[in-house]
Design an enzyme around this catalytic site. Structure first.
Site, PDB file in Angstrom:
ATOM      1  N   LEU A 124       0.859  -1.188   0.000  1.00  0.00           N
ATOM      2  CA  LEU A 124       0.000   0.000   0.000  1.00  0.00           C
ATOM      3  C   LEU A 124       0.894   1.235   0.000  1.00  0.00           C
ATOM      4  CD1 LEU A 124      -2.778  -0.891   2.613  1.00  0.00           C
ATOM      5  CD2 LEU A 124      -3.080  -0.642   0.171  1.00  0.00           C
ATOM      6  N   ASP A 125       0.499   2.252  -0.752  1.00  0.00           N
ATOM      7  CA  ASP A 125       1.255   3.507  -0.774  1.00  0.00           C
ATOM      8  C   ASP A 125       1.276   4.121   0.631  1.00  0.00           C
ATOM      9  OD1 ASP A 125       1.660   3.158  -3.419  1.00  0.00           O
ATOM     10  OD2 ASP A 125       0.109   4.552  -4.094  1.00  0.00           O
ATOM     11  N   PRO A 126       2.277   4.957   0.933  1.00  0.00           N
ATOM     12  CA  PRO A 126       2.380   5.528   2.290  1.00  0.00           C
ATOM     13  C   PRO A 126       1.119   6.234   2.778  1.00  0.00           C
ATOM     14  CG  PRO A 126       4.401   5.926   1.093  1.00  0.00           C
ATOM     15  CD  PRO A 126       3.464   5.298   0.121  1.00  0.00           C
ATOM     16  N   LYS A 127       0.449   6.992   1.906  1.00  0.00           N
ATOM     17  CA  LYS A 127      -0.732   7.753   2.328  1.00  0.00           C
ATOM     18  C   LYS A 127      -1.998   6.903   2.374  1.00  0.00           C
ATOM     19  CE  LYS A 127       0.927  11.952   2.861  1.00  0.00           C
ATOM     20  NZ  LYS A 127       0.832  12.647   4.158  1.00  0.00           N
ATOM     21  N   VAL A 128      -1.953   5.692   1.830  1.00  0.00           N
ATOM     22  CA  VAL A 128      -3.141   4.824   1.772  1.00  0.00           C
ATOM     23  C   VAL A 128      -3.268   4.068   3.087  1.00  0.00           C
ATOM     24  CG1 VAL A 128      -4.267   2.943   0.521  1.00  0.00           C
ATOM     25  CG2 VAL A 128      -2.876   4.613  -0.719  1.00  0.00           C
TER      26      VAL A 128
END
Length: 509
Positions: A124-128
């Site tokens: 998962l992307d950091p902001k997700v």
């Protein structure tokens, strides 16, 4: 005599206790407190296994091949493992926080639980935020299958310009279903190549026309870029768009409603166990790896066959106890023990119909072994020949590898077939080839008889044909050999002389 009076007392009816439906917490306590085991029986008993945990749920609905086996006092129910083994064969359905990357989160959990190996079900992307399945130790063997499983997301898209209502956005979402071309975003950890990804279903939840924000839900294939999908949505609407926020709602079998925990829960559970030896919170945070396999078709094996499969043996039909309906060839299935432990992931080589009609053969081939070796005792090499071989090794009649020596009896050398030897199957091949050679000999005799009968009837015709064939073959062989005889040499010399004469004439001119 006076008439005797019969006095009858009204019977007290026992009040039936109203059984209250069990809550989820009560069911979990019962599953942990009671013993779940399939007992060997000569007859098939009727069981209500709808409340049995994990891979033993609805066990009575499986097809029975045989109910007889020898139970071994090894292994344990996945929910009743010792806390050390329980953690090493478990996973965490983690609610990933925003800002740290998936690898950072997994590394933190490895440090908190003090284990050697961890893995996750898809970056998962950091902001997700949202569902991130963290596998621990033995459960990391299921990481690849979890990474390729389907995913569900809830996202917010911001449109650059206003549109008329939310109907246009919902229509654009409907058009972006099925197989789509996608290129990874500008900032990506993979090569930016065009790839095809499938979106199974998508729907719009809400649209705010004032702030130009739309909330949508997507069910898609693993590896789909929702950021790219939002850009495509803006292009379809002609106003441009970008992803504002994203949360993963489901990963494979596990969703955000299935016992999702935070990083603080994991830290608190480990602290309680370290300081107060209270393992109940750790058991709530970590779940057995069998929970990830509840959607697969099941095969139940005998206890005596478990360790052989852990060492890579073929999954044969004689070791099978029960099997599920609807198994197809090349389908991914899970092989379990009678206590509900996952032995391995396998690829089915027989359908349910074939399994029910056969009594021998290979049912499935192993894809990934999950269980640790020697959890169950070895049960192969206990036959009469193997036992005799072990005795002869002890007596010195065979060497330590079981090979014949000078002291080996002649009867053993003649009768015993060593399948592990490099020159193996010599006796077997001779035995197999013997009937074939006999059949060929019979065919040769028949051909000779037929040819003799033909020669008696017309003796001159075949001889003439043979002579003609020989005459035809002679010039062909001469040409093919490239002039081995003297005539061939003369022809080549004549050709060379002619060429020289032509060259001389041209020079003179």
């Amino acid at each position: 005599m006076a008439d005797a009076e019969v006095i009858t007392f009204p019977k007290k009816h026992k009040k039936k206790k109203d059984r209250k439906p069990l809550q989820e917490d009560d069911v979990a306590e019962i599953q942990h407190a009671e013993e779940f085991l399939i007992k060997p029986e000569s007859k098939v008993a009727q069981l209500d296994t709808s409340q049995w945990p994990l891979l033993l749920k609805n066990f009575d609905k499986l097809n029975v091949r045989t109910a007889h086996y020898t139970p071994l006092p090894c292994g344990s129910n996945p929910l009743k493992r010792e806390i050390g083994d329980y953690i090493r064969t478990g996973f965490i359905n983690l609610d990933k926080p925003s800002n740290p990357s998936s690898h950072e989160v997994v590394a933190w959990i490895r440090r908190i639980l003090r284990v050697e190996k961890t893995g996750h079900s898809g970056t998962l992307d950091p902001k997700v935020t949202g569902c991130l399945i963290v596998c621990i130790e033995r459960a990391t063997r299921l990481v690849k299958s979890q990474q390729s499983a389907g995913k569900e997301y809830v996202g917010i898209v911001r449109l650059h310009n206003a549109i008329e209502g939310g109907t246009q956005l919902s229509r654009a979402l409907e058009t972006l279903t099925g197989a789509l071309f996608q290129r990874p975003p500008l900032i990506a950890a993979v090569k930016r190549q065009l790839r095809v990804r499938t979106i199974y279903e998508s729907k719009m939840i809400e649209y705010d026309p004032e702030r130009r924000l739309g909330i949508f839900w997507v069910s898609c294939e693993a590896g789909t870029y929702i950021r790219t999908l939002c850009v495509h949505l803006g292009l379809l609407l002609g106003v441009g768009g970008q992803m504002q926020e994203l949360r993963r709602v489901r990963s494979g079998v596990m969703s955000e409603k299935d016992h999702m925990v935070t990083m603080h829960d994991v830290l608190d559970a480990q602290w309680l166990y370290d300081n107060h030896k209270d393992e109940s919170y750790l058991r709530r945070v970590v779940y057995p790896l069998e929970k990830l396999l509840t959607s697969h078709k099941r095969l139940v094996m005998k206890d005596s066959a478990v360790n052989a499969i852990c060492y890579g043996a073929k999954i044969m039909l004689p070791g099978l106890l029960r099997y599920e309906d609807g198994i197809e060839v090349n389908q991914e299935i899970v092989v379990i023990t009678t206590k509900g432990e996952a032995i391995c992931m396998a690829i089915a080589l027989m359908t349910t119909a074939v399994i029910s009609t056969c009594d021998h053969g290979i049912v499935a081939k192993i894809k990934r072994v999950i269980m640790e070796r020697d959890t169950y005792p070895r049960k192969w090499g206990l036959g009469p020949k193997a036992s005799q071989k072990k005795m002869m090794i002890k007596q010195g009649l065979l060497d330590k590898h079981g090979k014949p020596t000078d002291n080996t009896p002649a009867t053993w050398k003649q009768d015993y077939i060593d399948y592990s030897d490099s020159g193996k199957n010599t006796l077997v091949t001779e035995a197999v080839q013997a009937p074939q050679l006999a059949a060929e000999a019979v065919n040769v005799i028949k051909r000779k008889r037929d040819s003799e009968s033909e020669s008696d009837e017309t003796p001159t015709v075949p001889q003439l044909k043979e002579k003609k064939k020989k005459k035809d073959k002679k010039p062909k062989t001469v040409l093919e050999s490239g002039g081995e005889t003297g005539d061939g040499d003369n022809d080549t010399t004549k050709k060379k002389k002619k060429k020289k004469v032509k060259v001389v004439e041209e020079m003179s001119e």
